[in-house]
Design an enzyme around this catalytic site. Structure first.
Site, PDB file in Angstrom:
ATOM      1  N   SER A 119      12.188  -8.888  11.877  1.00 29.23           N
ATOM      2  CA  SER A 119      10.977  -8.148  11.562  1.00 29.23           C
ATOM      3  C   SER A 119      10.709  -7.149  12.674  1.00 29.23           C
ATOM      4  CB  SER A 119       9.799  -9.113  11.450  1.00 29.23           C
ATOM      5  OG  SER A 119       8.584  -8.423  11.484  1.00 29.23           O
ATOM      6  N   CYS A 160      -1.388  -4.864   2.246  1.00 29.66           N
ATOM      7  CA  CYS A 160      -0.636  -3.621   2.503  1.00 29.66           C
ATOM      8  C   CYS A 160      -0.714  -2.659   1.323  1.00 29.66           C
ATOM      9  CB  CYS A 160       0.845  -3.914   2.740  1.00 29.66           C
ATOM     10  SG  CYS A 160       1.238  -5.529   3.380  1.00 29.66           S
ATOM     11  N   ASP A 177       6.776  -8.532   3.160  1.00 30.56           N
ATOM     12  CA  ASP A 177       7.538  -9.388   4.068  1.00 30.56           C
ATOM     13  C   ASP A 177       6.706 -10.495   4.695  1.00 30.56           C
ATOM     14  OD1 ASP A 177       9.558  -7.723   3.417  1.00 30.56           O
ATOM     15  OD2 ASP A 177       9.984  -7.012   5.431  1.00 30.56           O
ATOM     16  N   GLU A 194      14.918 -11.431   7.188  1.00 35.18           N
ATOM     17  CA  GLU A 194      14.306 -11.317   8.509  1.00 35.18           C
ATOM     18  C   GLU A 194      14.013 -12.708   9.053  1.00 35.18           C
ATOM     19  OE1 GLU A 194      10.826  -8.900   8.178  1.00 35.18           O
ATOM     20  OE2 GLU A 194      11.965  -7.049   7.953  1.00 35.18           O
ATOM     21  N   CYS A 229       3.999  -1.384   2.332  1.00 39.16           N
ATOM     22  CA  CYS A 229       4.680  -2.469   3.037  1.00 39.16           C
ATOM     23  C   CYS A 229       6.156  -2.165   3.248  1.00 39.16           C
ATOM     24  CB  CYS A 229       4.539  -3.783   2.257  1.00 39.16           C
ATOM     25  SG  CYS A 229       5.109  -5.196   3.223  1.00 39.16           S
ATOM     26  N   LYS A 233       9.663  -2.362   3.169  1.00 41.08           N
ATOM     27  CA  LYS A 233      10.807  -1.777   2.459  1.00 41.08           C
ATOM     28  C   LYS A 233      10.384  -0.736   1.436  1.00 41.08           C
ATOM     29  CE  LYS A 233      12.864  -4.657   4.926  1.00 41.08           C
ATOM     30  NZ  LYS A 233      11.579  -5.131   5.484  1.00 41.08           N
ATOM     31  N   CYS A 238       0.514  -4.160   8.267  1.00 40.74           N
ATOM     32  CA  CYS A 238       0.453  -4.747   9.614  1.00 40.74           C
ATOM     33  C   CYS A 238       0.271  -3.661  10.673  1.00 40.74           C
ATOM     34  CB  CYS A 238       1.721  -5.535   9.903  1.00 40.74           C
ATOM     35  SG  CYS A 238       1.953  -6.953   8.814  1.00 40.74           S
TER      36      CYS A 238
END
Length: 573
Positions: free
Chosen positions: A476, A55, A87, A450, A128, A130, A200
């Site tokens: 998530s 990421c 994450d 999560e 990514c 946060k 992602c």
């Protein structure tokens, strides 16, 4: 537009103007800067780049290229880095307790660096989860002219002829535990699911907040959905550097852009795209940085009346690359605006209003990702707010792609995620039950983890919609199934979730927006009289500090009072 600047009115005058600043200038000369460069506005370029996960691996190169745009616009770029917690790697173990906390650390670290060095403008790069809201929170907190740039998503992997993402790997773990996926196939899948750089690919938290960046006006139009490996990302980085100088010339600041109407627009886009439930945590946190009251219930009210129009994973078929090729999030906003679901008036970093930006978009009837609002996938949003006797302070569920929207069953209670995951792995979960995972809230976790490992394992076992799962923790953006998060008040504050016992009946209705614990008030009062606070293993360091200061999830799980308590902003020094 003018690109001439009066340095005597900018924050960087405190470190570069006048005889008394000669010691400060000596540091700049030590780095090879010229007198002309010192006399220009100083522009911070904050990157969350690192080697922790794909990421973030392209962020530093993009941030470096951004310098070219800043220089072309008449500024002097100053790059620095901050952290991320990724994450996908932190998931399913104690490391996930650090995820939400990283949002605060990112915002704080960017704020502190900008304050300490008196920068005049800011361009932020994040990849990514946060790190996206963390960067945008710092922009709103500092309130200097700023632009947010997303590093871009990963391209989908290919396994046995079909597109796959990391979520397929998480779910394959559940299939393996159920005996439906041989170990060799799992190993095959893990090696191809993530084929390169980028965040992602589905409409998970990173892409949801990247869409928010554009919808709320802090990112350049149709910039964030371009995948990380694409050459166009370099052009976007240069354009952001150049445009931030125009914002500085106009003195157009983030809080001029992020009005209440802009936050409402952003919430509409989250619901319409079936975005991550985490947006209901991050939008209130961002709003607080502006002094705007905008909590979970405000977000949920907007979700309730927004059509779901984007066929994106995890509930649908497509990923960010497909959204980019369909015309980006602005294509979706085009039909939302035409249907009367967006306010066209908020300003954006282009110097134009959102409506003016959207006017430049032509609807493409041949693309497959976005449905016309007149013929949506479903008439209400992909994310729903809940409230009831089990969650007086609210809860949230992602219903995009789900068929079952009501669920009633007996509770199966766990006091941490590990115990729940162990039961799932052993197939010790009965169909029809409501799994309760508590003491995982912002304060009780601490850190509000999560639960993707648990929910994906359930889905992989074919139990995704045969059970429900509720938690005072989070899910998530990749989670699917009947999963309710952000239940408040949390167990650590003796919310009703702390008083549930095995076998209690829980009723959830995502159509009516209710979540109730069917236990009498008298019984709950008796249980409350016996309740005692839980201690945890985190009695020092960042996790302890977070637990001492964090507020409720319904208001964004904030650790400070926000702009409502300000007497002045950094931008006005």
């Amino acid at each position: 537009m003018s690109t001439r600047f009066d340095k005597s009115k900018l924050p960087s005058r405190h470190v570069s103007v006048g005889p008394e600043r000669a010691p400060h200038r000596s540091y700049y000369y030590a780095m090879g800067m010229t007198e002309e460069e010192i006399n220009r506005p100083f522009v911070a370029i904050a990157s969350a780049g690192n080697d922790s996960a794909p990421c973030n691996t392209t962020l530093d190169p993009q941030a470096n290229i951004c310098r070219e745009g800043v220089i072309e616009g008449g500024g002097t770029p100053r790059r620095f880095n901050t952290i991320t917690v990724t994450d996908g790697i932190a998931m399913g173990h104690q490391g996930m307790k650090s995820s939400l906390i990283s949002r605060e650390i990112i915002a704080d670290s960017v704020e502190v660096s900008v304050r300490g060095h008196c920068y005049d403008a800011l361009v932020t790069f994040a990849g990514c989860d946060k790190s996206l809201p963390g960067m945008m929170m710092s922009m709103l907190r500092l309130n200097i002219p700023s632009i947010f740039v997303y590093g871009g998503s990963i391209l989908p992997g290919t396994h046995r002829g079909k597109d796959v993402t990391v979520v397929d790997v998480f779910e394959a773990v559940g299939q393996h535990a159920a005996g439906n996926c041989p170990l060799q196939e799992l190993i095959e899948l893990e090696k191809v699911a993530c084929p390169g750089h980028g965040a992602c690919g589905g409409q998970f938290t990173a892409n949801t907040m990247a869409c928010v960046g554009e919808a709320i006006g802090l990112s350049l139009p149709n910039s964030n959905m371009s995948p990380a490996p694409y050459k166009s990302r370099d052009d976007i980085a240069v354009a952001a550097g150049k445009q931030v100088m125009e914002l500085l010339a106009l003195n157009l600041r983030p809080r001029d852009i992020c009005t209440k109407a802009a936050f409402e627009n952003a919430a509409r886009v989250v619901a319409a795209t079936g975005g991550s439930t985490n947006a209901a945590l991050h939008l209130p946190a961002m709003a607080s940085e502006c002094g705007i009251a905008f909590d979970l219930f405000d977000v949920a009210e907007i979700f309730k009346s927004t059509p779901y129009i984007a066929d994106l994973k995890p509930g649908g078929k497509y990923v960010a690359k497909d959204m980019h090729e369909a015309g980006g999030v602005y294509m979706g906003m085009k039909t939302l605006l035409d249907g009367g679901f967006l306010d066209p008036n908020p300003m954006t970093v282009t110097g134009k209003t959102l409506g003016e930006n959207i006017e430049e978009i032509t609807w493409n009837p041949d693309q497959k990702v976005f449905y016309d609002v007149k013929q949506p996938i479903t008439p209400t949003g992909g994310v729903v707010g809940l409230k009831g006797s089990l969650a007086p302070d609210g809860a949230i569920v992602k219903v995009a792609g789900m068929e079952r929207l009501q669920f009633t069953g007996p509770a199966r209670v766990f006091d941490c995620e590990e115990d729940a995951f162990s039961a799932v792995e052993k197939r010790d979960i009965a169909e029809g039950c409501v799994i309760v995972i508590r003491y995982e809230g912002p304060k009780g976790g601490p850190g509000m983890r999560e639960m993707l490992s648990t929910t994906a394992a359930l889905y992989g076992q074919g139990m995704g919609e045969k059970v429900a799962l509720i938690t005072d923790g989070r899910f998530s953006g990749a989670t699917r199934g009947f999963c309710i998060g952000h239940v408040g008040p949390e167990a650590a504050d003796c919310g009703p979730i702390a008083l549930i016992e095995d076998g209690d009946t829980i009723a959830i209705d995502a159509v009516a927006g209710t979540i109730d614990l069917e236990v009498s008030a008298e019984v709950l009062a008796e249980r409350k009289s016996r309740w005692e606070p839980r201690s945890n293993d985190y009695q020092s360091g960042a996790l302890w500090r977070f637990a001492q200061n964090v507020g409720p999830a319904s208001k964004g799980a904030l650790t400070h009072p926000g702009a409502s308590a300000e007497t002045h902003t950094y931008a006005d020094i």
